[in-house]
Scaffold this motif. Structure first.
Motif, PDB file in Angstrom:
ATOM      1  N   ALA A 391     -27.504  36.549  -3.191  1.00 27.40           N
ATOM      2  CA  ALA A 391     -28.483  37.563  -3.607  1.00 27.40           C
ATOM      3  C   ALA A 391     -29.770  37.359  -2.818  1.00 27.40           C
ATOM      4  N   GLU A 392     -30.464  38.470  -2.530  1.00 25.76           N
ATOM      5  CA  GLU A 392     -31.690  38.379  -1.731  1.00 25.76           C
ATOM      6  C   GLU A 392     -32.840  39.114  -2.436  1.00 25.76           C
ATOM      7  N   GLN A 393     -33.774  39.628  -1.695  1.00 25.52           N
ATOM      8  CA  GLN A 393     -34.961  40.250  -2.301  1.00 25.52           C
ATOM      9  C   GLN A 393     -34.607  41.513  -3.101  1.00 25.52           C
ATOM     10  N   THR A 394     -35.456  41.820  -4.107  1.00 31.32           N
ATOM     11  CA  THR A 394     -35.127  42.956  -4.998  1.00 31.32           C
ATOM     12  C   THR A 394     -35.076  44.305  -4.288  1.00 31.32           C
ATOM     13  N   TYR A 395     -35.782  44.434  -3.148  1.00 25.49           N
ATOM     14  CA  TYR A 395     -35.740  45.728  -2.467  1.00 25.49           C
ATOM     15  C   TYR A 395     -34.452  45.904  -1.660  1.00 25.49           C
ATOM     16  N   PHE A 396     -33.681  44.835  -1.478  1.00 24.15           N
ATOM     17  CA  PHE A 396     -32.355  44.941  -0.848  1.00 24.15           C
ATOM     18  C   PHE A 396     -31.231  44.820  -1.878  1.00 24.15           C
ATOM     19  N   GLN A 397     -31.549  44.114  -2.982  1.00 20.65           N
ATOM     20  CA  GLN A 397     -30.480  43.621  -3.853  1.00 20.65           C
ATOM     21  C   GLN A 397     -29.611  44.703  -4.520  1.00 20.65           C
ATOM     22  N   PRO A 398     -30.199  45.837  -4.982  1.00 18.75           N
ATOM     23  CA  PRO A 398     -29.298  46.836  -5.578  1.00 18.75           C
ATOM     24  C   PRO A 398     -28.191  47.264  -4.603  1.00 18.75           C
ATOM     25  N   ALA A 399     -28.547  47.424  -3.324  1.00 18.48           N
ATOM     26  CA  ALA A 399     -27.529  47.821  -2.336  1.00 18.48           C
ATOM     27  C   ALA A 399     -26.553  46.673  -2.088  1.00 18.48           C
ATOM     28  N   ILE A 400     -27.067  45.463  -1.948  1.00 17.37           N
ATOM     29  CA  ILE A 400     -26.185  44.304  -1.698  1.00 17.37           C
ATOM     30  C   ILE A 400     -25.184  44.192  -2.836  1.00 17.37           C
ATOM     31  N   SER A 401     -25.701  44.319  -4.045  1.00 15.94           N
ATOM     32  CA  SER A 401     -24.845  44.144  -5.217  1.00 15.94           C
ATOM     33  C   SER A 401     -23.790  45.254  -5.302  1.00 15.94           C
ATOM     34  N   ARG A 402     -24.213  46.495  -5.018  1.00 21.67           N
ATOM     35  CA  ARG A 402     -23.273  47.617  -5.106  1.00 21.67           C
ATOM     36  C   ARG A 402     -22.189  47.516  -4.021  1.00 21.67           C
ATOM     37  N   LEU A 403     -22.583  47.113  -2.819  1.00 23.76           N
ATOM     38  CA  LEU A 403     -21.593  46.992  -1.745  1.00 23.76           C
ATOM     39  C   LEU A 403     -20.625  45.847  -2.044  1.00 23.76           C
ATOM     40  N   ARG A 453     -30.981  31.377 -10.992  1.00 25.48           N
ATOM     41  CA  ARG A 453     -32.261  31.833 -11.558  1.00 25.48           C
ATOM     42  C   ARG A 453     -32.958  32.745 -10.549  1.00 25.48           C
ATOM     43  N   GLY A 454     -32.936  32.380  -9.271  1.00 25.45           N
ATOM     44  CA  GLY A 454     -33.533  33.252  -8.253  1.00 25.45           C
ATOM     45  C   GLY A 454     -34.495  32.484  -7.371  1.00 25.45           C
ATOM     46  N   ALA A 455     -34.434  32.769  -6.071  1.00 28.46           N
ATOM     47  CA  ALA A 455     -35.151  31.937  -5.102  1.00 28.46           C
ATOM     48  C   ALA A 455     -36.417  32.577  -4.542  1.00 28.46           C
ATOM     49  N   TYR A 456     -36.695  33.832  -4.883  1.00 31.27           N
ATOM     50  CA  TYR A 456     -37.775  34.534  -4.173  1.00 31.27           C
ATOM     51  C   TYR A 456     -38.963  34.879  -5.078  1.00 31.27           C
ATOM     52  N   MET A 457     -39.134  34.097  -6.140  1.00 32.70           N
ATOM     53  CA  MET A 457     -40.087  34.476  -7.179  1.00 32.70           C
ATOM     54  C   MET A 457     -41.516  34.732  -6.659  1.00 32.70           C
ATOM     55  N   GLU A 458     -42.032  33.755  -5.929  1.00 33.71           N
ATOM     56  CA  GLU A 458     -43.434  33.904  -5.505  1.00 33.71           C
ATOM     57  C   GLU A 458     -43.615  35.122  -4.616  1.00 33.71           C
ATOM     58  N   GLN A 459     -42.672  35.283  -3.684  1.00 38.06           N
ATOM     59  CA  GLN A 459     -42.754  36.409  -2.762  1.00 38.06           C
ATOM     60  C   GLN A 459     -42.656  37.743  -3.513  1.00 38.06           C
ATOM     61  N   GLU A 460     -41.736  37.795  -4.467  1.00 38.45           N
ATOM     62  CA  GLU A 460     -41.534  39.034  -5.235  1.00 38.45           C
ATOM     63  C   GLU A 460     -42.798  39.395  -6.005  1.00 38.45           C
ATOM     64  N   ARG A 461     -43.372  38.365  -6.628  1.00 31.37           N
ATOM     65  CA  ARG A 461     -44.545  38.637  -7.471  1.00 31.37           C
ATOM     66  C   ARG A 461     -45.722  39.104  -6.645  1.00 31.37           C
ATOM     67  N   SER A 462     -45.985  38.417  -5.518  1.00 34.20           N
ATOM     68  CA  SER A 462     -47.179  38.829  -4.779  1.00 34.20           C
ATOM     69  C   SER A 462     -46.944  40.175  -4.116  1.00 34.20           C
ATOM     70  N   ARG A 463     -45.725  40.476  -3.710  1.00 35.75           N
ATOM     71  CA  ARG A 463     -45.453  41.794  -3.108  1.00 35.75           C
ATOM     72  C   ARG A 463     -45.685  42.898  -4.143  1.00 35.75           C
ATOM     73  N   ALA A 464     -45.168  42.671  -5.371  1.00 33.19           N
ATOM     74  CA  ALA A 464     -45.328  43.691  -6.419  1.00 33.19           C
ATOM     75  C   ALA A 464     -46.807  43.917  -6.719  1.00 33.19           C
ATOM     76  N   ALA A 465     -47.571  42.825  -6.796  1.00 32.17           N
ATOM     77  CA  ALA A 465     -48.993  42.948  -7.127  1.00 32.17           C
ATOM     78  C   ALA A 465     -49.737  43.677  -6.007  1.00 32.17           C
ATOM     79  N   GLU A 466     -49.434  43.275  -4.793  1.00 31.12           N
ATOM     80  CA  GLU A 466     -50.170  43.823  -3.641  1.00 31.12           C
ATOM     81  C   GLU A 466     -49.792  45.290  -3.370  1.00 31.12           C
ATOM     82  N   VAL A 467     -48.488  45.563  -3.418  1.00 27.83           N
ATOM     83  CA  VAL A 467     -48.032  46.916  -3.053  1.00 27.83           C
ATOM     84  C   VAL A 467     -48.228  47.890  -4.219  1.00 27.83           C
TER      85      VAL A 467
END
Ligand SMILES: Cc1cc2nc3c(=O)[nH]c(=O)nc-3n(C[C@H](O)[C@H](O)[C@H](O)COP(=O)(O)OP(=O)(O)OC[C@H]3O[C@@H](n4cnc5c(N)ncnc54)[C@H](O)[C@@H]3O)c2cc1C
Length: 612
Positions: A391-403, A453-467
């Motif tokens: 599994a990777e970042q949330t902006y890729f993950q729905p597609a990764i999971s569906r494929l 649990r997930g490996a990209y927590m810090e990146q996900e959080r700051s991206r969501a806050a910033e974007v």
């Protein structure tokens, strides 16, 4: 706009292509309602269970002998934990864990020592601790050694390009924007590329990262994964091999397809809210067909006559309601209802096309990505290896999971050959797990999951806050752990009922592992049934892995390998482990000391490890 394929329907084509790879269609075996799980396929190890009355002659047979209870697992047994290791390796482990705790030293060592000395130090310490060797041949002794201790391997080719931040950002910007989008501002912010977060390695410690260059490079990645699968097949009978989909194609397609899937799901919940169905679990949310058709007609998405056609037949609406699985199946070229693929923009209320436009070249790139996945899954099945899709970042993950799910539909008919990964730090993890399990149940294929649990927590959080979108991560560590145990429990129940599901508990958390052992005992799932696996990363938490292996639980190490210089960028990040890891490392350090002292006093410090 010459050369541009205006009529192509990006993500829909993706799915069409993914499905066209399937050699047979998957019949929907049940009605739209989520029934209680099917009865067990095979008898449990329970002598009290009655034999089926219809099995002629079976009445006179002895009930199957109960399996002996699995031995208790002692996670504080240092001798057991490190029995596969030489004393030199134990000393190196102590050194590496010590170095990890000296953050400033690691941060500045590259500058302080110079590149040459830094690399030498890394080779002697981190490489030996966290990487199994340079290539398929070099890693064989370690795999055999671990196997002798009951520990299997998930081979993970771990090279990473040594790019500067600027280079990484540029590659990401170039590969995540379609030609069409360069002229229009179509995509949601969450599924658009942002320069500040272009370097996807930022704040990610234990996962390596791929950046797209061109199709030839993706082919090379595929060849590498193929060799990795072959090596897994050659080195053990029930091995795993890990892949990352971002290595196999242009990430722009993953972004676009993710957006489509998420928007479509959001539209379902919007329609559900209009029917007063709010706050229900994903599988319990069911739309009444009559009202749904009226709503679609009112929105201008489809006339009643048109949508009548979508919600009838053996595919949809059998029970008079439409649930999320039925709804998801509409994003499916076989239904050929492209007009449906309009969704109202929540903010403006305007109808917008769900699909983006691809140029012919982009369409070819997307198909190549799907073909690469297909080649890998076929190879895995041929060689008896199970393929684990990370599994990777949330902006890729729905597609990764569906494929990945599409691959499971095709390749998991006989057994779970393809495993999806679920990140339990996500707020919607439980919904995703339950919906996918339900789909496997309806279509009668073998569900395979790795829970993390997930490996990209810090990146996900700051991206969501910033974007500027909602943080996708659970608010606290406690909430993530609860989510993990909830998802795990759901899959364990499924295993109890059907014996068709499989799960890898990929965690270094002792409480999570203990929780799993307890639930396995409660539910009567014996380790020898080989349905529940445990996974830890090489060089970490041997005190969990080896006692599990010795007690007969299927347990695996994620085994990174690759040439020293090419693994170094990834290792340098590993050297900057986080505080959570360091708290656990203290326990590991204490056990390493304990074992070294024991060997010293027993006079076995220089003996080679005993592996029987
Ligand atoms: C075999 C294996 C395979 C893996 N594969 C993947 C993969 O494919 N994709 C992937 O993303 N990760 C993967 N990981 C990494 C994994 O997601 C975790 O980052 C790592 O294992 C730490 O989690 P833990 O359960 O081991 O330890 P713990 O220390 O119990 O958990 C730490 C984790 O909890 C979560 N967390 C911490 N603080 C908070 C907070 N304040 N709020 C919410 N959540 C919080 C984070 O996810 C953090 O990584 C894998 C790990 C293993 C062992």
């Amino acid at each position: 706009m010459a050369g541009r394929c205006r009529t192509s329907k990006g993500a829909l084509l993706a799915l069409r292509a993914a499905q066209s790879f399937a050699s047979r269609s998957c019949p929907r075996s049940a009605t739209a309602a989520a029934p209680a799980p099917a009865p067990p396929e095979q008898p449990l190890a329970d002598p009290a269970q009655p034999l089926p009355a219809s099995s002629s002659g079976a009445r006179h047979q002895q009930p199957p002998a109960p399996l002996p209870p699995p031995p208790a697992v002692d996670f504080a047994d240092a001798q057991e934990a490190f029995r596969s290791k030489s004393s030199g390796e134990l000393a190196r482990g102590l050194l590496v864990l010590g170095l990890c705790s000296l953050e400033p030293l690691v941060d500045f060592s590259r500058k302080l020592l110079g590149q040459w000395l830094f690399e030498k130090l890394m080779k002697l310490t981190f490489y030996g601790q966290f990487v199994a060797g340079e290539d398929q041949e070099a890693i064989k002794p370690l795999i055999r050694r671990y196997s002798a201790c009951g520990v299997g391997s998930v081979l993970d080719y771990s090279v990473e390009e040594d790019l500067t931040t600027e280079e990484a950002e540029k590659k990401e910007l170039d590969s995540c924007t379609s030609a069409f989008e360069k002229e229009t501002e179509q995509r949601e912010k969450r599924y658009s590329v942002h320069r500040k977060f272009g370097d996807r390695r930022d704040g990610v410690i234990s996962a390596r990262t791929y950046f797209y260059a061109d199709e030839a490079k993706c082919d090379r990645h595929m060849d590498t994964f193929l060799r990795c699968i072959e090596a897994s097949g050659g080195s053990s009978e029930d091995g795993f091999s890990a892949i990352k989909l971002t290595a196999l194609g242009r990430p722009q397609f993953l972004l676009q397809f993710s957006e489509v899937l998420v928007k479509w799901r959001r539209f379902f919940h919007q329609l559900a809210a209009e029917q007063g169905k709010v706050g229900l679990a994903a599988l319990e949310t069911k739309l009444e067909v009559e009202k749904l058709q009226e709503a679609l007609a009112k929105l201008g998405v489809a006339t009643k006559a048109e949508s009548q056609h979508w919600f009838t037949g053996e595919k949809l609406g059998v029970s008079g309601t439409v649930d999320l699985l039925d709804w998801n199946s509409l994003i499916d070229s076989r239904t050929e209802i492209s007009k449906l693929l309009l969704t109202p923009n929540i903010k403006t209320g305007q109808l917008e096309p769900l699909l983006s436009h691809f140029t012919e070249e982009e369409e070819r790139q997307m198909k190549r990505m799907l073909q690469r996945m297909d080649v890998l899954a076929k190879k895995a099945v041929e060689t008896g290896v199970r393929l684990m899709v990370d599994a990777e970042q949330t902006y890729f993950q729905p597609a990764i999971s569906r494929l990945t799910l599409e691959m499971q539909r095709k390749f998991n008919q006989e057994r779970a050959s393809v495993f999806n990964t679920y990140q339990c730090y996500l707020k919607d993890a439980y919904d995703t797990v339950t919906v996918d399990v339900e789909l496997s149940r309806r279509e009668a294929w073998h569900f395979g999951a790795k829970l993390v649990r997930g490996a990209y927590m810090e990146q996900e959080r700051s991206r969501a806050a910033e974007v500027g979108y909602e943080d996708p991560i659970n608010p606290t560590y406690q909430a993530t752990s609860e989510m993990y145990h909830r998802c795990l429990d759901y899959i364990l129940e499924e295993i109890r009922h059907s014996r068709k599901a499989n799960v890898m508990v990929a965690s270094h958390n002792k409480d999570t592992v203990k929780f799993t052992l307890r639930r396995m005992a409660d539910l009567g799932i014996h380790p020898s049934e080989n349905k529940i696996y445990f996974g830890q990363l090489l060089g970490m938490c041997d005190q969990i892995t080896f006692p599990l292996g010795q007690a007969g639980y299927p347990v695996y190490k994620y085994v990174p390998y690759g040439p020293v210089n090419e693994v170094l960028p990834y290792l340098s990040r590993r050297a900057q482990e986080n505080q959570g890891f360091m708290a656990r490392a203290k326990e590991e350090q204490d056990l390493l000391w304990m074992e070294l002292k024991r060997r010293l006093f027993a006079g076995t410090l220089l003996s080679t490890p005993a592996l029987s």
